[in-house]
Scaffold this motif. Structure first.
Motif, short mmCIF file in Angstrom:
data_model
loop_
_atom_site.label_atom_id
_atom_site.label_comp_id
_atom_site.label_asym_id
_atom_site.label_seq_id
_atom_site.Cartn_x
_atom_site.Cartn_y
_atom_site.Cartn_z
N THR A 104 0.71 -1.48 -0.49
CA THR A 104 -0.17 -0.35 0.44
C THR A 104 0.81 1.17 -0.29
OG1 THR A 104 -0.24 0.06 2.52
CG2 THR A 104 -1.93 -1.64 1.05
N PHE A 107 0.01 3.63 -2.93
CA PHE A 107 -1.66 4.10 -2.86
C PHE A 107 -1.96 5.40 -2.54
CE2 PHE A 107 -5.82 4.26 -1.50
CZ PHE A 107 -6.25 3.79 -2.29
N TYR A 111 -3.50 8.16 -4.18
CA TYR A 111 -5.02 8.80 -3.89
C TYR A 111 -4.97 10.45 -3.51
CZ TYR A 111 -8.69 9.51 0.19
OH TYR A 111 -9.62 9.32 1.23
#
Length: 180
Positions: A104, A107, A111
């Motif tokens: 992650t 991400f 985002y």
């Protein structure tokens, strides 16, 4: 030095006589006060806290901790930018890699770029970089300030230091979630 060797779940500040890294959870109350006194002298930085009141948050929010972390970061950054606390001219975040799973890590940057960039909240790119905290003094200093505030919330033993940081302009804002 015995008090400083006390371990938390992430490690020690010292291994024998060898310094490893600053750990706020290993600081004594006296060291925390001296830390504030030392670092709040030269206007080199500003402190922004993000506080999540878990008693007011449904457990399902944390079903995916990476998603919850990213959401809180995005909300706080958007708030700080819209209120003029920080610039909207792009962001560069330095985070402790121990708080993020490998899959992650990229991400959050995507985002933030989507949520803040495409909605014109930031003018330039959002960059996120993860570091081993033992190799990044900024993260270590942030860890101590974070622990100071956490300790204040739990014990009310650092009210004088928190008020001093506010008065002197070091503590800029405390973002609370859920929003009131």
């Amino acid at each position: 030095m015995g008090e400083l060797q006390k371990a938390d779940d992430k490690g020690l500040m010292f291994s024998g006589s060898k310094f490893l890294e600053l750990k706020g959870s290993c600081f004594t109350p006296k060291l925390k006060r001296e830390f504030v006194d030392f670092f709040c002298r030269n206007n080199y930085f500003e402190v922004f806290y993000i506080v999540a009141d878990n008693s007011r948050i449904q457990p399902k929010f944390y079903a995916n901790t990476a998603r919850a972390f990213n959401y809180l970061i995005r909300l706080a950054l958007e708030y700080y930018i819209q209120k003029g606390y920080i610039s909207n001219d792009g962001l560069f975040l330095q985070l402790d890699e121990r708080n993020e799973k490998t899959e992650t890590k990229h991400f959050l940057e995507n985002y933030l770029q989507t949520e803040l960039g495409l909605r014109n909240i930031v003018n330039n790119d959002c960059k996120v970089q993860y570091f081993d905290s033992s190799n990044n003094y900024i993260i270590q200093i942030a860890d101590v300030f974070s622990n100071l505030y956490f300790s204040e919330l739990k014990t009310k033993a650092y009210t004088k230091e928190i008020e001093y940081m506010k008065k002197e302009g070091y503590l800029k804002h405390i973002f609370e979630f859920p929003l009131r």
